[in-house]
Design a protein around this motif. Structure first.
Motif, PDB file in Angstrom:
ATOM      1  N   GLY A 397       0.784  -1.233   0.000  1.00 49.12           N
ATOM      2  CA  GLY A 397       0.000   0.000   0.000  1.00 49.12           C
ATOM      3  C   GLY A 397       0.808   1.271   0.000  1.00 49.12           C
ATOM      4  O   GLY A 397       0.286   2.336   0.349  1.00 49.12           O
ATOM      5  N   ASN A 398       2.089   1.196  -0.388  1.00 49.33           N
ATOM      6  CA  ASN A 398       2.915   2.399  -0.437  1.00 49.33           C
ATOM      7  C   ASN A 398       2.786   3.091  -1.785  1.00 49.33           C
ATOM      8  O   ASN A 398       2.472   2.467  -2.798  1.00 49.33           O
ATOM      9  CB  ASN A 398       4.379   2.032  -0.176  1.00 49.33           C
ATOM     10  N   VAL A 399       3.055   4.382  -1.797  1.00 45.49           N
ATOM     11  CA  VAL A 399       3.043   5.167  -3.022  1.00 45.49           C
ATOM     12  C   VAL A 399       4.444   5.719  -3.251  1.00 45.49           C
ATOM     13  O   VAL A 399       4.993   6.404  -2.382  1.00 45.49           O
ATOM     14  CB  VAL A 399       2.039   6.329  -2.941  1.00 45.49           C
ATOM     15  N   LEU A 400       5.029   5.388  -4.408  1.00 52.13           N
ATOM     16  CA  LEU A 400       6.325   5.940  -4.795  1.00 52.13           C
ATOM     17  C   LEU A 400       6.081   6.970  -5.888  1.00 52.13           C
ATOM     18  O   LEU A 400       5.586   6.640  -6.970  1.00 52.13           O
ATOM     19  CB  LEU A 400       7.245   4.837  -5.301  1.00 52.13           C
ATOM     20  N   ASP A 401       6.400   8.230  -5.605  1.00 57.60           N
ATOM     21  CA  ASP A 401       6.137   9.323  -6.542  1.00 57.60           C
ATOM     22  C   ASP A 401       7.454  10.037  -6.845  1.00 57.60           C
ATOM     23  O   ASP A 401       7.738  11.102  -6.312  1.00 57.60           O
ATOM     24  CB  ASP A 401       5.118  10.293  -5.951  1.00 57.60           C
ATOM     25  N   ASN A 402       8.251   9.405  -7.694  1.00 61.93           N
ATOM     26  CA  ASN A 402       9.509  10.003  -8.122  1.00 61.93           C
ATOM     27  C   ASN A 402       9.342  10.656  -9.491  1.00 61.93           C
ATOM     28  O   ASN A 402       8.575  10.178 -10.321  1.00 61.93           O
ATOM     29  CB  ASN A 402      10.610   8.943  -8.204  1.00 61.93           C
ATOM     30  N   PRO A 403      10.074  11.724  -9.754  1.00 65.36           N
ATOM     31  CA  PRO A 403       9.965  12.383 -11.057  1.00 65.36           C
ATOM     32  C   PRO A 403      10.771  11.650 -12.124  1.00 65.36           C
ATOM     33  O   PRO A 403      11.544  10.729 -11.826  1.00 65.36           O
ATOM     34  CB  PRO A 403      10.568  13.763 -10.773  1.00 65.36           C
ATOM     35  N   LEU A 404      10.603  12.052 -13.347  1.00 63.84           N
ATOM     36  CA  LEU A 404      11.435  11.556 -14.428  1.00 63.84           C
ATOM     37  C   LEU A 404      12.877  11.980 -14.190  1.00 63.84           C
ATOM     38  O   LEU A 404      13.145  13.117 -13.829  1.00 63.84           O
ATOM     39  CB  LEU A 404      10.944  12.134 -15.755  1.00 63.84           C
ATOM     40  N   ARG A 405      13.789  11.046 -14.374  1.00 62.61           N
ATOM     41  CA  ARG A 405      15.192  11.340 -14.094  1.00 62.61           C
ATOM     42  C   ARG A 405      16.065  10.971 -15.282  1.00 62.61           C
ATOM     43  O   ARG A 405      15.644  10.274 -16.202  1.00 62.61           O
ATOM     44  CB  ARG A 405      15.660  10.587 -12.845  1.00 62.61           C
ATOM     45  N   THR A 406      17.291  11.445 -15.227  1.00 65.95           N
ATOM     46  CA  THR A 406      18.209  11.170 -16.337  1.00 65.95           C
ATOM     47  C   THR A 406      18.726   9.752 -16.304  1.00 65.95           C
ATOM     48  O   THR A 406      19.273   9.265 -17.289  1.00 65.95           O
ATOM     49  CB  THR A 406      19.398  12.140 -16.281  1.00 65.95           C
TER      50      THR A 406
END
Length: 538
Positions: A397-406
């Motif tokens: 039930g976790n949410v991982l919200d990372n941005p687009l990365r190089t």
């Protein structure tokens, strides 16, 4: 000629009292010659007021040059601060020598309320090993045998500090013994806020809760504002007996600027409802060195975003370095927290750990070092890093919200060199898919880093993808007992065909069979080279 004056309170039922007795309900340092201008040395006058054993009212700003001693059980020290912040009534210990404490509480049940206490400004230095034996304290509490009813140190501190402002010290409060309530205070300009230890001259009593293993308990930090510190910890549990601590509660505090939350051992302890922002300091917010039944829940840990400040030599952002380090502990719950802007791993599991639940957390912009091209060699950080054998892991039930990365984002969970898992469930986490306009980039299509995922990911998941082997049957064992299973063909001429079975119906059981935690697929549902999905529900 002696004139006796009486006092009668203007309320129904009041009785007449001797005026001298009435005025002695509280004593003040001014009764013993104090000036209260923070210039004249008022040490002797304040000590004389404390020695009366009466409750003491502090209305002036008293310069103190020697440690004060509180020796009366249940004595109350009440400040009258008036308007303003750390400005009026209080005790000022700017002349204290290193390694000493301003207010030494030598008995139990003392209450300190509404008081300003400031130490030596030179002691709020950046924490390092040299400060383990140097630096002053504001309040030091350790029951002295001479001031106890039994003439023994039974570790009964039971100290209350409320509505106070404490600042300028290596350690603001150190308790050597049992019992503290530290609440509704401004706690600023220090290396550590609270250190907990156990007395070396402790004498065990006959009652169950007077023994060491049951007695080291009852420490509460609640609803404080903690600010402007220097790289230490809100709470440190130290000393030879630290493994015996129980019942630590750190609840509802607002914590900002250069301090970490906890280091040490904790048993039956709760960290909940705290807000920590831009706490930039080396290492982990939590360093758990042992314990059992530890709950870290409903907190917000937030590294400060770019402020846009263009002035020279001014920080524009302060990320949290790392989240929670766990070693030698069992039954740890990390639930419902928000982590934002963390450079390294959010949770790291080290050696000696058993049974960890990591559920319903939100992780935004974590593992930021993965995108730092100045780090050589490049790092790989995870939401959860398993760096040692771990028996018992639930990640749900976790949410991982990372941005687009190089560079590619790693999976939510990474089992790295030296790590392994038994008895684990990882499911129902939200791992988004991003695009850079030309291609889709998965942020964790599977639960694990690649060397582990193919070997073990299918043995305890609610959704299993498999390829038929053409044998009589193929079995899958789950970490729960399914009551309903849906098998679907996803390749070949019969693509899309499904078979549903349950434990309460026999239809289809000759093709897909449920037996306890095992599901067996046969015939058309195990054809050689055909791809299938198997959905199992509790």
């Amino acid at each position: 000629m002696t004139i006796t004056m009486n006092y009668l309170a203007p309320f129904a039922g009041a009785v007449s009292r001797d005026m001298t007795a009435k005025l002695s309900d509280f004593v003040t340092p001014e009764d013993f010659g104090a000036v209260g201008d923070n210039t004249v040395d008022d040490t002797l006058a304040v000590q004389a007021a404390l020695d009366t054993g009466r409750n003491v009212l502090i209305t002036g700003r008293h310069r103190i040059t020697q440690p004060l001693l509180v020796k009366t059980i249940g004595q109350k020290i009440q400040g009258s601060t008036g308007p303003g912040y750390m400005a009026v009534a209080g005790l000022y210990f700017a002349d204290l020598a290193s390694g000493t404490a301003g207010l030494n509480v030598l008995t139990s049940g003392v209450v300190i309320d509404g008081l300003v206490m400031q130490g030596n400004p030179q002691d709020k230095l950046e924490w390092d090993t040299t400060l383990e034996t140097t630096g002053s304290m504001i309040v030091f509490a350790n029951q002295a045998a001479a001031y106890t009813p039994l003439g023994q140190n039974r570790a009964d501190v039971d100290l209350t500090i409320t509505n106070c402002s404490l600042g300028n010290a290596k350690t603001l409060v150190k308790v050597v013994g049992r019992g503290l309530r530290l609440s509704d205070c401004n706690l600023v300009l220090a290396v550590h806020v609270l250190e907990i230890e156990w007395p070396s001259d402790f004498v065990q009593g006959t009652a169950y809760d007077s023994a060491l293993k049951a007695g080291m308990r009852a420490y509460t930090l609640r609803d404080n504002r903690i600010h402007g510190c220097s790289g230490g910890y809100v709470v440190r549990n130290i000393g030879a007996q630290k493994n015996n601590i129980h019942g630590l509660m750190v609840i509802g505090n607002f914590i900002d600027t250069n301090i970490r939350m906890f280091r040490g051992v904790a048993n039956e302890s709760l960290f909940s409802g705290n807000v920590m922002i831009h706490g930039k300091s080396a290492g982990y917010v939590f360093t758990i060195e042992g314990g059992d039944c530890i709950r870290i829940a409903e907190n917000t840990f937030h590294g400060m975003e770019d402020t846009g400040n263009t002035e020279p030599n001014v920080e524009t952002h302060r990320e949290l370095v790392s989240g929670i380090y766990v070693s030698n502990a069992s039954n740890v719950a990390i639930v419902g927290n928000n982590f934002k802007r963390v450079l390294r791993d959010v949770v790291l599991i080290a050696s000696g750990v058993r049974n960890v639940s990591i559920c319903d957390n939100v992780m935004k912009n974590v593992g930021m070092d993965n995108d730092d091209t100045t780090i050589s060699p490049p790092t790989t950080r995870y939401g959860v890093r398993v760096a040692a054998p771990l028996d018992g892991l639930l990640v749900r039930g976790n949410v991982l919200d990372n941005p687009l990365r190089t560079v590619a984002n790693p999976p939510l969970v990474g089992v790295v060199a030296g790590g392994s898992l038994t008895n684990w469930i990882i499911d129902d986490n939200i791992l988004p898919t991003l695009t850079d306009g030309t291609q889709t980039i998965e942020i964790g299509a599977h639960a694990f880093a690649s060397p582990v995922s193919g070997a073990s990911a299918n043995t305890s998941r609610r959704v299993v993808a498999y390829t038929g082997d053409g044998q009589t049957s193929q079995e899958f064992t789950f970490r729960f007992t399914p009551v309903f299973v849906l098998a679907t063909i996803v390749s070949g001429p019969d693509r899309g065909r499904s078979m549903a079975v349950s434990v309460t119906a026999t239809a289809g059981s000759d093709q897909v069979e449920i037996s306890g935690r095992t599901v067996k697929v046969k015939d058309a549902w195990n054809a050689s080279g055909i791809s299938y999905t198997l959905l199992a529900f509790t």
